[in-house]
Design an enzyme around this catalytic site. Structure first.
Site, mmCIF file in Angstrom:
data_model
loop_
_atom_site.group_PDB
_atom_site.id
_atom_site.type_symbol
_atom_site.label_atom_id
_atom_site.label_comp_id
_atom_site.label_asym_id
_atom_site.label_seq_id
_atom_site.Cartn_x
_atom_site.Cartn_y
_atom_site.Cartn_z
ATOM 1 N N HIS A 196 55.511 -71.038 -40.181
ATOM 2 C CA HIS A 196 54.139 -71.542 -40.321
ATOM 3 C C HIS A 196 53.214 -70.409 -40.784
ATOM 4 C CE1 HIS A 196 50.506 -73.840 -39.443
ATOM 5 N NE2 HIS A 196 50.014 -72.736 -38.887
ATOM 6 N N VAL A 206 63.063 -88.678 -67.217
ATOM 7 C CA VAL A 206 62.771 -87.278 -66.882
ATOM 8 C C VAL A 206 62.346 -86.488 -68.106
ATOM 9 C CG1 VAL A 206 63.759 -85.151 -65.974
ATOM 10 C CG2 VAL A 206 64.370 -87.343 -64.930
#
Length: 576
Positions: free
Chosen positions: A552, A299
């Site tokens: 949405h 990472v």
């Protein structure tokens, strides 16, 4: 002690279940994990596995087709040696009622409340050693529970995360995001002229302002809760005493060790060169190396590769294992590798650094079986190890350089707890947060455990990588699995934002629909993964989670679509 068999709540919407058949009969021996009966819900047939080991002493509800509310006791397993007839008579007579259980619960809660408020014979109820995420959360939680609390930190509050890790790197990564967004403007009909030459010193000042604001905030929180803060080094040699570097001794009922971690350095020849830096020095580097070699493709290494690549450095990552971010899902690793390579970052895997040599003002990185690489700087980023400074003389159980704890964060020394990076394992700030809360609660008389099974992990590259639960490879070894997947290229919001790269992948148990793991690659998935972690923690099956209504257009709809795809019911994917 006998174990009750209950009608499980196998889903958020489940209110009742139907008994199909008992697979074990009264008097038969059962083992933990062994199927003992079959039930059916409105969605699925499932086998109930034993949570105890012993003898099935009583079957309270035998009738096939009997419909029962969730949490109804339907059977009892007795430990070997217990009198089965007495247990059977107790339950079949109805002497154990729901009301009895409620009364018992209330007694436990009252007992815990009294325990928290008990008088202590020590100056402090809790002394926390270390002011990082695990430490300051431990102190705050202890104070909220009514304890007299002290925290000792020799450096700046906030630990590695706030000062030398999570926050400063994400401040720099945001610059990478902004630069990529600027490049998209011409596609949208916006003409811009940008001088990409970066004023690194100004960037460092900005980063420092962000860090200072957060660390000051931690100090303010501790002060508001009445926590005594000592900006000194602490030494713990025995339970109940924390010795400060000015000679003062803090007398405490409980001690929580939260000394964090430090950069792990391997004994590679030439590692002491001034041209080899760690992530700590890299955060304040006020020059841009023309060529940078990063040793470690985890990472830390991948995030710094993005940062320095955006500044114009030619970056090479050297990773000893067969892929970058090797602890994460294999498909995620490949996706990130492709993304970094597309940006011009060179990635060498299965390569081992054997030596560092200085040649003038350059560093020569020698690699086994490969030609050496010449660079301006080498960034050493192979991970971190527990910081045991101050507890070396404490007779405490250590395993592979980390303090050993159980799920209650208890160490081998009574009244001494340990949390965060110093315990090894998952070295993430949010893991330390949870550990700190659990340790504080137990130090103040409660009985809690840290469940990290739904802990999300993120890599803050551009795009981001995020994951929770089992990888696809690990899940296949333990379960018969189903996989659902949805690409951001089919998501309206992602397309409108020009961020269609990536996907959401859901791994589910084929038998019960349990969410085993969720893996994401894309813009903003470090936020989106928390929805998936919540579903997993609440044990919501994939089919029920897919029934939820998402806003949405939102990129989060990709998670809903991937969940639906597990069962082949994703309406925005063609028929398989």
């Amino acid at each position: 002690m006998s174990v009750e068999v209950i009608m499980p709540k196998a889903g958020v919407a489940m209110e009742e279940g139907t008994i199909v058949s008992w697979l074990k009969q009264e008097g038969e021996e059962v083992k933990i994990g062994e199927p003992i009966l079959e039930i059916t819900t409105d969605k699925v047939n499932m086998e109930i596995e034993s949570e105890g080991e012993g003898i099935l002493a009583a079957i309270i509800h035998k009738e096939e087709g009997e419909v029962l509310p969730v949490f109804t006791v339907i059977g009892v397993i007795a430990e070997k040696g217990e009198k089965q007839e007495e247990i059977k008579a107790k339950y079949l007579s109805g002497s154990v009622s729901k009301e009895d259980l409620i009364v018992e619960t209330e007694k436990i809660e009252i007992k815990e409340e009294k325990t928290i408020k008990k008088e202590s014979n020590h100056d402090y109820d809790v002394v926390v050693v270390g002011g990082g995420p695990g430490g300051y959360l431990s102190a705050l939680k202890s104070a909220i529970l009514g304890g007299k609390v002290a925290l000792v930190e020799e450096d700046t509050l906030g630990g590695t995360c706030l000062n030398r890790g999570c926050i400063p790197t994400k401040t720099y990564v945001k610059t990478v995001e902004i630069l990529e967004e600027i490049e998209q403007l011409s596609k949208r009909g916006v003409k811009v002229s940008v001088d990409k030459e970066q004023d690194i010193k100004k960037a460092i000042k900005y980063k420092n302002r962000v860090v200072k604001k957060l660390t000051a905030g931690v100090g303010g929180l501790l002060k508001s809760r009445g926590v005594d803060v000592f900006n000194l080094k602490a030494t713990v040699k025995e339970a109940h005493k924390v010795i400060l570097s000015d000679g003062k001794v803090l007398d405490t009922e409980n001690t929580i060790i939260a000394t964090g971690s430090k950069v792990r350095i391997l004994p590679i020849k030439g590692i002491e060169s001034k041209l080899i830096i760690t992530s700590t020095e890299a955060l304040d580097l006020d020059i841009v190396p023309e060529e940078l070699v990063i040793i470690g493709g985890g990472v830390i290494g991948c995030e710094f590769a993005e940062i320095f690549n955006s500044r114009g450095s030619k970056v090479t990552i050297i990773e000893m294992e067969d892929r970058i971010i090797p602890r994460m899902d294999k498909e995620l690793s490949q996706s990130l590798r492709d993304s970094l390579k597309k940006k011009g970052i060179t990635i060498l895997t299965e390569k081992k650094v054997s030596e560092f040599k200085e040649e003038g003002n350059k560093i020569i990185v020698c690699i086994e079986g490969e030609e050496p690489i010449k660079a301006d700087l080498g960034l050493y980023a192979i991970g971190r190890q527990a910081n045991l400074s101050g507890v070396e003389d404490l007779d405490i159980k250590i395993d592979r350089g980390s303090i050993v704890v159980n799920s209650k964060m208890e160490t081998s020394v009574p009244s001494v707890y340990a949390v965060g990076d110093v315990t090894g394992g998952i070295m993430l700030a949010h893991a330390a947060f949870k550990m700190g809360e659990v340790a504080a609660s137990n130090a103040l008389g409660m009985d809690e455990e840290a469940d990290l099974s739904a802990l999300p992990s993120c890599v803050y590259t551009v795009p981001e990588v995020a994951s929770v639960g089992l990888t696809e490879e690990d899940a296949k070894q333990k379960y018969n699995i189903k996989i659902g997947k949805f690409n951001f290229a089919g998501n309206g919001r992602a397309l409108a934002s020009g961020q269609e790269q990536g996907y959401v992948k859901v791994i589910s148990d084929a038998k019960y629909g349990e969410i085993l793991g969720v893996h994401m690659f894309g813009y903003g998935v470090a936020e989106l993964i928390n929805h998936a972690a919540s579903f997993k923690a609440l044990e919501i099956p994939a089919d029920e989670a897919s029934d939820l209504i998402f806003g949405h257009p939102c990129t989060s709809e990709a998670l809903m679509e991937a969940l639906a795809d597990v069962s082949g019911e994703c309406l925005h994917l063609p028929k398989k």
